[in-house]
Motif scaffolding. Structure first.
Motif, PDB file in Angstrom:
ATOM      1  N   MET A   1     -12.595  30.957  15.353  1.00 34.80           N
ATOM      2  CA  MET A   1     -12.591  29.748  14.511  1.00 34.80           C
ATOM      3  C   MET A   1     -13.430  28.655  15.177  1.00 34.80           C
ATOM      4  SD  MET A   1      -9.304  27.590  13.121  1.00 34.80           S
ATOM      5  CE  MET A   1      -9.518  26.135  12.116  1.00 34.80           C
ATOM      6  N   LEU A   2     -14.339  28.057  14.430  1.00 36.04           N
ATOM      7  CA  LEU A   2     -15.210  27.023  14.967  1.00 36.04           C
ATOM      8  C   LEU A   2     -14.427  25.739  15.244  1.00 36.04           C
ATOM      9  CD1 LEU A   2     -18.338  27.426  12.661  1.00 36.04           C
ATOM     10  CD2 LEU A   2     -18.087  28.206  15.032  1.00 36.04           C
ATOM     11  N   GLU A   3     -14.799  25.051  16.320  1.00 38.59           N
ATOM     12  CA  GLU A   3     -14.210  23.751  16.610  1.00 38.59           C
ATOM     13  C   GLU A   3     -14.748  22.719  15.612  1.00 38.59           C
ATOM     14  OE1 GLU A   3     -11.966  22.538  19.049  1.00 38.59           O
ATOM     15  OE2 GLU A   3     -11.520  24.669  19.129  1.00 38.59           O
ATOM     16  N   PRO A   4     -13.937  21.770  15.183  1.00 38.66           N
ATOM     17  CA  PRO A   4     -14.424  20.745  14.252  1.00 38.66           C
ATOM     18  C   PRO A   4     -15.495  19.873  14.908  1.00 38.66           C
ATOM     19  CG  PRO A   4     -12.252  20.158  15.106  1.00 38.66           C
ATOM     20  CD  PRO A   4     -12.527  21.572  15.552  1.00 38.66           C
ATOM     21  N   THR A   5     -16.448  19.420  14.116  1.00 37.43           N
ATOM     22  CA  THR A   5     -17.534  18.602  14.649  1.00 37.43           C
ATOM     23  C   THR A   5     -17.046  17.228  15.104  1.00 37.43           C
ATOM     24  OG1 THR A   5     -18.046  17.826  12.405  1.00 37.43           O
ATOM     25  CG2 THR A   5     -19.251  19.746  13.219  1.00 37.43           C
ATOM     26  N   HIS A   6     -15.927  16.765  14.550  1.00 33.89           N
ATOM     27  CA  HIS A   6     -15.424  15.437  14.886  1.00 33.89           C
ATOM     28  C   HIS A   6     -14.617  15.416  16.180  1.00 33.89           C
ATOM     29  CE1 HIS A   6     -11.823  17.192  13.170  1.00 33.89           C
ATOM     30  NE2 HIS A   6     -12.462  17.368  12.025  1.00 33.89           N
ATOM     31  N   GLY A   7     -14.214  16.549  16.695  1.00 39.17           N
ATOM     32  CA  GLY A   7     -13.530  16.609  17.982  1.00 39.17           C
ATOM     33  C   GLY A   7     -12.048  16.329  17.950  1.00 39.17           C
ATOM     34  N   VAL A   8     -11.443  16.184  16.769  1.00 39.38           N
ATOM     35  CA  VAL A   8     -10.009  15.908  16.673  1.00 39.38           C
ATOM     36  C   VAL A   8      -9.288  17.177  16.229  1.00 39.38           C
ATOM     37  CG1 VAL A   8      -8.225  14.481  15.606  1.00 39.38           C
ATOM     38  CG2 VAL A   8     -10.488  13.513  16.075  1.00 39.38           C
ATOM     39  N   THR A   9      -8.350  17.639  17.041  1.00 38.75           N
ATOM     40  CA  THR A   9      -7.594  18.838  16.734  1.00 38.75           C
ATOM     41  C   THR A   9      -6.104  18.539  16.803  1.00 38.75           C
ATOM     42  OG1 THR A   9      -7.441  19.547  19.046  1.00 38.75           O
ATOM     43  CG2 THR A   9      -9.400  20.253  17.800  1.00 38.75           C
ATOM     44  N   LEU A  10      -5.308  19.439  16.260  1.00 38.94           N
ATOM     45  CA  LEU A  10      -3.858  19.271  16.353  1.00 38.94           C
ATOM     46  C   LEU A  10      -3.434  19.249  17.820  1.00 38.94           C
ATOM     47  CD1 LEU A  10      -1.263  18.962  14.730  1.00 38.94           C
ATOM     48  CD2 LEU A  10      -1.094  21.465  14.651  1.00 38.94           C
ATOM     49  N   ALA A  11      -4.070  20.080  18.649  1.00 41.48           N
ATOM     50  CA  ALA A  11      -3.740  20.099  20.076  1.00 41.48           C
ATOM     51  C   ALA A  11      -4.043  18.751  20.728  1.00 41.48           C
ATOM     52  CB  ALA A  11      -4.517  21.206  20.775  1.00 41.48           C
ATOM     53  N   SER A  12      -5.163  18.123  20.352  1.00 48.44           N
ATOM     54  CA  SER A  12      -5.500  16.829  20.958  1.00 48.44           C
ATOM     55  C   SER A  12      -4.539  15.739  20.509  1.00 48.44           C
ATOM     56  CB  SER A  12      -6.943  16.436  20.625  1.00 48.44           C
ATOM     57  OG  SER A  12      -7.105  16.043  19.266  1.00 48.44           O
ATOM     58  N   ILE A  13      -3.981  15.878  19.308  1.00 48.82           N
ATOM     59  CA  ILE A  13      -3.004  14.902  18.825  1.00 48.82           C
ATOM     60  C   ILE A  13      -1.677  15.061  19.566  1.00 48.82           C
ATOM     61  CG2 ILE A  13      -1.672  14.159  16.811  1.00 48.82           C
ATOM     62  CD1 ILE A  13      -4.136  14.997  15.106  1.00 48.82           C
ATOM     63  N   TYR A  14      -1.250  16.296  19.789  1.00 44.45           N
ATOM     64  CA  TYR A  14      -0.045  16.515  20.583  1.00 44.45           C
ATOM     65  C   TYR A  14      -0.239  16.007  22.014  1.00 44.45           C
ATOM     66  CZ  TYR A  14       2.700  19.237  17.225  1.00 44.45           C
ATOM     67  OH  TYR A  14       3.454  19.629  16.145  1.00 44.45           O
ATOM     68  N   ALA A  15      -1.422  16.220  22.573  1.00 43.47           N
ATOM     69  CA  ALA A  15      -1.702  15.721  23.923  1.00 43.47           C
ATOM     70  C   ALA A  15      -1.652  14.194  23.957  1.00 43.47           C
ATOM     71  CB  ALA A  15      -3.073  16.217  24.388  1.00 43.47           C
ATOM     72  N   ALA A  16      -2.167  13.567  22.907  1.00 48.23           N
ATOM     73  CA  ALA A  16      -2.133  12.104  22.826  1.00 48.23           C
ATOM     74  C   ALA A  16      -0.702  11.602  22.780  1.00 48.23           C
ATOM     75  CB  ALA A  16      -2.897  11.634  21.594  1.00 48.23           C
ATOM     76  N   ARG A  17       0.137  12.266  21.982  1.00 52.79           N
ATOM     77  CA  ARG A  17       1.529  11.809  21.899  1.00 52.79           C
ATOM     78  C   ARG A  17       2.210  11.881  23.269  1.00 52.79           C
ATOM     79  NH1 ARG A  17       6.289  13.953  18.105  1.00 52.79           N
ATOM     80  NH2 ARG A  17       5.833  15.950  19.098  1.00 52.79           N
ATOM     81  N   LYS A  18       1.964  12.950  23.990  1.00 50.17           N
ATOM     82  CA  LYS A  18       2.543  13.085  25.329  1.00 50.17           C
ATOM     83  C   LYS A  18       2.027  11.987  26.251  1.00 50.17           C
ATOM     84  CE  LYS A  18       3.112  16.431  29.102  1.00 50.17           C
ATOM     85  NZ  LYS A  18       2.794  17.807  29.571  1.00 50.17           N
ATOM     86  N   ARG A  19       0.752  11.680  26.140  1.00 45.90           N
ATOM     87  CA  ARG A  19       0.109  10.699  27.028  1.00 45.90           C
ATOM     88  C   ARG A  19       0.627   9.286  26.787  1.00 45.90           C
ATOM     89  NH1 ARG A  19      -4.865  12.035  25.751  1.00 45.90           N
ATOM     90  NH2 ARG A  19      -5.081  13.588  27.423  1.00 45.90           N
ATOM     91  N   ILE A  20       0.902   8.932  25.528  1.00 42.88           N
ATOM     92  CA  ILE A  20       1.292   7.560  25.199  1.00 42.88           C
ATOM     93  C   ILE A  20       2.801   7.361  25.165  1.00 42.88           C
ATOM     94  CG2 ILE A  20      -0.834   7.235  23.892  1.00 42.88           C
ATOM     95  CD1 ILE A  20       0.747   7.481  21.313  1.00 42.88           C
ATOM     96  N   ALA A  21       3.551   8.431  25.378  1.00 43.70           N
ATOM     97  CA  ALA A  21       5.020   8.316  25.349  1.00 43.70           C
ATOM     98  C   ALA A  21       5.486   7.284  26.375  1.00 43.70           C
ATOM     99  CB  ALA A  21       5.645   9.673  25.644  1.00 43.70           C
ATOM    100  N   GLY A  22       6.345   6.389  25.938  1.00 42.49           N
ATOM    101  CA  GLY A  22       6.839   5.335  26.801  1.00 42.49           C
ATOM    102  C   GLY A  22       5.968   4.105  26.838  1.00 42.49           C
TER     103      GLY A  22
END
Length: 332
Positions: A1-22
């Motif tokens: 499966m090709l990566e999206p050209t915009h660079g936003v994936t479900l995995a990157s969103i989950y990583a963001a949530r973990k990073r900003i928690a608290g």
């Protein structure tokens, strides 16, 4: 499966949530009794007004600054971060930078309301007022980056920013897994793009509806043209939805085209009526950009009967003077 050209994936969103928690609030999703009865639906309000800075922008700004520190170390940001903003993003960058120990300089156009300028300065950031548009303010940002070595934290057009905003979508589905539709204010595309990527990544059948201003809507005009275009900014009750998307847009234009199902424009009168309705019936004071979901439901007669629908109340950065203007317009 090709990566999206915009660079936003479900995995990157989950990583963001973990990073900003608290660092940011997990905001409430409340059922509106009044709107549910009015539209014969289950209508929910996502209260990004409950963020410490009063708007959703804190998610993306915190995610990007924290990610840069993770990747390059704190010293890489020693000369500070900078951005141009219609207000909410600037306040978010100022807040996140202060929390993470990084100096911040925020460039604002002369159209940004005084209450938003004061809120940014109160957080300890340096404010520079430049020009009559966000594009002109960004010229000063470019100078600060090129000549003074500051690091740009863009308002919307970056995968880290959009992924941070996308954490809202994760929360929506955790609280209401059977949502049918989400109505989201659309300007630069970071909010809609991020939320849409999260929703579509988990439940592709969810309808993602974008709402833009009736005038000065750069994303609307760009989507019609098939490529980013410039538009003239105009004063609006929904000032947070103003500004261009950048002729060199590399993330959100493609992201919005991928995740958005339908798109509406709303008039100033519709925004004004929605702001007044939300205060009168929900006891929530919101800025014009936060009221556009309700404005679209009413102005376009959208049929949501029997559906579970969420409206994103994106921010509360409205002065009493501006709200009084909305109230007078709503009375006409």
């Amino acid at each position: 499966m090709l990566e999206p050209t915009h660079g936003v994936t479900l995995a990157s969103i989950y990583a963001a949530r973990k990073r900003i928690a608290g660092q940011v609030a997990r905001t409430p999703l409340i059922r509106s009794q009044m709107l549910s009865e009015r539209f014969s639906a289950e209508v929910f309000l996502k209260l990004e007004t409950c963020q410490p800075t009063g708007a959703f922008k804190l998610r993306g700004a915190t995610n990007m600054i924290a990610a840069l520190i993770e990747q390059h170390g704190h010293d890489a940001l020693a000369k500070g971060v900078t951005t141009a903003s219609t207000g909410n993003h600037g306040r978010a960058v100022a807040y996140a930078a202060a929390r993470l120990g990084v100096p911040a300089t925020i460039c604002l156009s002369q159209l940004v309301p005084a209450n938003k300028v004061a809120a940014i300065e109160a957080l300890g950031a340096t404010v520079r007022r430049v020009g009559r548009s966000q594009d002109e303010a960004f010229e000063e940002v470019a100078r600060l980056v090129d000549e003074e070595g500051m690091t740009l934290i863009p308002p919307f057009d970056d995968p880290l920013i959009a992924a941070g905003q996308g954490s809202i979508g994760l929360e929506l589905l955790e609280d209401q897994p059977a949502l049918d539709r989400v109505l989201i204010g659309l300007s630069g595309g970071g909010l809609l793009g991020g939320i849409g990527a999260a929703l579509k990544g988990i439940r592709p059948s969810i309808q993602v509806t974008g709402i833009s201003l009736s005038q000065g809507a750069a994303m609307w005009e760009s989507l019609q043209a098939g490529h980013p275009v410039e538009v003239e900014e105009v004063e609006s009750l929904g000032d947070s939805l103003g500004g261009g998307i950048g002729l060199d847009n590399h993330c959100t234009f493609a992201l919005v085209r991928e995740v958005m199902d339908d798109h509406y424009q709303v008039s100033e009168a519709a925004i004004a009526n929605a702001m007044v309705d939300i205060l009168e019936h929900e006891k929530l004071l919101v800025e014009g950009a936060a009221a556009v979901g309700l404005a679209a439901l009413v102005e376009h007669g959208l049929d949501i009967r029997g559906q579970k629908v969420a409206l994103i109340l994106s921010g509360n950065g409205v002065s009493l003077e501006t709200f009084d203007q909305a109230r007078r317009l709503a009375e006409r």
